[in-house]
Scaffold this active site. Structure first.
Site, PDB file in Angstrom:
ATOM      1  N   GLU A 127       0.694  -1.265   0.073  1.00  0.00           N
ATOM      2  CA  GLU A 127       0.067  -0.001  -0.051  1.00  0.00           C
ATOM      3  C   GLU A 127       0.840   1.157  -0.008  1.00  0.00           C
ATOM      4  O   GLU A 127       0.617   2.096   0.875  1.00  0.00           O
ATOM      5  CB  GLU A 127      -0.983  -0.125   1.069  1.00  0.00           C
ATOM      6  CG  GLU A 127      -1.752  -1.132   1.109  1.00  0.00           C
ATOM      7  CD  GLU A 127      -2.789  -1.498   2.577  1.00  0.00           C
ATOM      8  OE1 GLU A 127      -2.603  -0.431   3.439  1.00  0.00           O
ATOM      9  OE2 GLU A 127      -3.391  -2.277   2.361  1.00  0.00           O
ATOM     10  N   ASN A 169       2.082  -5.315  -3.116  1.00  0.00           N
ATOM     11  CA  ASN A 169       0.543  -5.680  -2.881  1.00  0.00           C
ATOM     12  C   ASN A 169       0.031  -4.334  -2.495  1.00  0.00           C
ATOM     13  O   ASN A 169       0.291  -3.159  -1.821  1.00  0.00           O
ATOM     14  CB  ASN A 169       0.460  -6.475  -1.519  1.00  0.00           C
ATOM     15  CG  ASN A 169      -0.829  -6.985  -1.304  1.00  0.00           C
ATOM     16  OD1 ASN A 169      -1.456  -7.622  -2.297  1.00  0.00           O
ATOM     17  ND2 ASN A 169      -1.406  -6.788  -0.199  1.00  0.00           N
ATOM     18  N   HIS A 206     -10.472  -5.730  -2.442  1.00  0.00           N
ATOM     19  CA  HIS A 206     -11.494  -5.652  -1.501  1.00  0.00           C
ATOM     20  C   HIS A 206     -12.725  -4.638  -2.245  1.00  0.00           C
ATOM     21  O   HIS A 206     -12.533  -3.509  -2.134  1.00  0.00           O
ATOM     22  CB  HIS A 206     -11.079  -4.698  -0.319  1.00  0.00           C
ATOM     23  CG  HIS A 206     -10.228  -5.409   0.260  1.00  0.00           C
ATOM     24  ND1 HIS A 206     -10.432  -6.635   1.296  1.00  0.00           N
ATOM     25  CD2 HIS A 206      -8.634  -5.267   0.749  1.00  0.00           C
ATOM     26  CE1 HIS A 206      -9.330  -7.129   1.942  1.00  0.00           C
ATOM     27  NE2 HIS A 206      -8.321  -6.220   1.596  1.00  0.00           N
ATOM     28  N   GLU A 235      -6.383 -10.596  -1.365  1.00  0.00           N
ATOM     29  CA  GLU A 235      -7.441 -10.335  -0.034  1.00  0.00           C
ATOM     30  C   GLU A 235      -8.733 -10.145  -0.586  1.00  0.00           C
ATOM     31  O   GLU A 235      -9.451  -9.305   0.063  1.00  0.00           O
ATOM     32  CB  GLU A 235      -6.975  -8.901   0.623  1.00  0.00           C
ATOM     33  CG  GLU A 235      -5.369  -8.819   0.859  1.00  0.00           C
ATOM     34  CD  GLU A 235      -4.868  -7.656   1.616  1.00  0.00           C
ATOM     35  OE1 GLU A 235      -5.787  -6.802   2.082  1.00  0.00           O
ATOM     36  OE2 GLU A 235      -3.828  -7.566   1.647  1.00  0.00           O
ATOM     37  N   ASP A 237     -12.386  -9.838  -1.054  1.00  0.00           N
ATOM     38  CA  ASP A 237     -13.688 -10.114  -0.463  1.00  0.00           C
ATOM     39  C   ASP A 237     -14.721  -8.977  -1.297  1.00  0.00           C
ATOM     40  O   ASP A 237     -14.347  -8.228  -1.812  1.00  0.00           O
ATOM     41  CB  ASP A 237     -13.933  -9.861   1.037  1.00  0.00           C
ATOM     42  CG  ASP A 237     -12.942  -8.501   1.489  1.00  0.00           C
ATOM     43  OD1 ASP A 237     -12.917  -7.552   0.613  1.00  0.00           O
ATOM     44  OD2 ASP A 237     -12.649  -8.294   2.747  1.00  0.00           O
TER      45      ASP A 237
END
Ligand code: G3I
Length: 302
Positions: A127, A169, A206, A235, A237
Site C-alpha cells: 500500500e 501488494n 476488496h 485479499e 472480499d
C-alpha cells in the site's frame, strides 16, 4: 473437485484464505479452513507490530502459530507484510530518515531469516501509493526516507531469502482506468527495466459499492503479467458476495497464465474485517453461501 483448493490445483493455482491466529482454537473455523484452502496468509500475525514489538526483539509466537498450522496441514504460506505505513510498532512510528531506513532493512532481514526457504510469496511492500487521481506515492514515514525506499526493500528481501517470490501488494489497483493502477504499473515496468528484484504483484481486491469490480480487471492482471511478473489476488472480499462477481474474478485469474492464485480475506462472514458487508464465501454458521458454489464451479470450469 469438491473443495476450493483442489479445484484451483487442477490448473496449478492455489485457493487460500487469511487466517487469524486467535481463531485457531475454533474447530468450526479450522475444519472449514483445512478442508477448503491450500494456501494461508496470516491476517495480522506476520505484520511489523506483531513480529518486532520492540526494536531488534522479534516475536514470532502468533506468526508461528499460523505458519505451523498451515504447514502441518499441507498448505503453502503467503507472507504479509514486511514494509508498510500501517501497523508499525510505536518505536518505528517515531523513527525517520536513515535510522528508519535501517530499521526497515533490519526488520525485513529478521523476519525473512526466520522463515527462510519456507514462504512461497512475500508481500514485501504494502500500500505505498496514494488513493485518488494523483498517481503519487502515499505520504508516510517510510516514503519520507526517500523515493527509493521501495526498491531498497525489494533488494534487501531478495538477499534475505532468494527462494521467496517478492510481491508488491495494494488495493484500488485493479481498475485499469485508475491513476493508482497506472502508477503501480509504471513502477513495476521501471523496476523490471532497471533490474530491481520484483516477482509478483498482489491485487487485494476488496470490492465494495464505492470501488466495485470492473470488467477491465482481466486487462489489468494481463497487463501486469506482460511486464514479466506473476500476479495474485491476495485479499479478495466482495460486499454482498455476489456469486456472479466472485465467478468473474475467478475466471479472470484463470484466463491469465501468470495468475498464481486467489486468497479470500477470511473464512466466514463473522471473521471478516468488515463483517457487516457479509463479503465472504461462508456464513457465520459455517454454511456455504451461493458465492461459494459460484467460485467452485468456476474453478472446475463448469
Ligand atoms: O488483537 C487486538 C485485541 O487484543 C484488542 O483488544 C483489539 C481492540 O482494538 O484489537 C485487536 O487487534 C485488531 C486486529 O485487527 C485483530 O482483530 C486491531 O485493532 C485491528 O486494527 C486489526 O485490523 C486489521 C487491519 O488489517 C489493520 O490494518 C484487520 O484484522 C485485517 O483484516 C486488516 O487487513 C488489511 C491487510 O493487512 C492489508 N490490506 C487491507 C486489509 C483490510 O484492512
Amino acid at each position: 473437485e469438491s473443495t476450493l483448493g483442489a479445484a484451483a490445483a487442477q490448473s496449478g493455482r492455489y485457493f487460500g484464505a487469511a487466517i487469524a491466529a486467535g481463531r485457531l482454537g475454533d474447530s468450526q473455523y479450522t475444519s472449514i479452513a483445512n478442508r477448503e484452502f491450500n494456501s494461508v496468509t496470516a491476517e495480522n500475525a506476520m505484520k511489523i507490530d506483531a513480529t518486532e514489538p520492540q526494536r531488534g526483539q522479534f516475536n514470532f509466537s502468533n506468526a508461528d502459530r499460523v505458519f505451523n498450522w498451515a504447514v502441518q496441514n499441507g498448505k503453502q504460506v503467503r507472507g504479509h507484510t514486511l514494509a508498510w505505513h500501517s501497523q508499525q510498532p510505536g518505536w518505528m512510528q517515531s523513527l525517520s530518515g536513515g535510522d528508519l531506513r535501517q530499521a526497515m532493512r533490519d526488520h525485513i532481514n529478521g523476519v525473512m531469516a526466520h522463515y527462510k526457504g519456507r514462504i512461497a510469496e512475500w508481500d514485501v511492500v504494502n500500500e505505498a501509493f496514494a488513493d485518488g487521481g494523483s498517481g503519487a506515492r502515499r505520504d508516510s514515514n517510510l516514503q519520507r526516507t526517500g523515493n527509493d525506499w521501495i526498491e531498497d526493500a525489494f533488494r534487501t528481501a531478495r538477499a534475505a531469502d532468494p527462494d521467496a517470490k517478492l510481491c508488491y501488494n495494494d488495493y484500488n489497483t485493479d481498475n485499469w482506468d485508475w491513476a493508482k493502477t497506472q502508477a503501480v504499473y509504471a513502477m513495476v515496468r521501471d523496476f523490471k527495466q532497471r533490474g530491481v528484484p520484483i516477482d509478483c504483484v498482489g491485487f487485494q481486491s476488496h470490492f465494495n459499492n464505492n470501488s466495485p469490480y470492473n470488467s477491465n480487471y482481466r486487462t489489468t492482471l494481463q497487463s501486469f503479467a506482460d511486464l514479466g511478473v506473476d500476479v495474485a489476488i491476495t485479499e479478495l472480499d466482495i460486499q454482498g458476495a455476489s456469486p456472479t462477481t466472485y465467478a468473474n474474478v475467478v475466471n479472470d485469474c484463470l484466463a491469465v497464465d501468470r495468475c498464481l492464485g486467489i486468497t479470500v480475506w477470511g473464512v466466514r462472514d463473522t471473521d471478516s474485517w468488515r463483517s457487516e458487508q457479509t463479503p465472504l464465501l461462508f456464513d457465520g454458521n459455517g454454511n456455504k453461501k451461493p458465492a461459494y458454489n459460484a467460485v467452485l464451479d468456476a474453478l472446475n470450469g463448469d
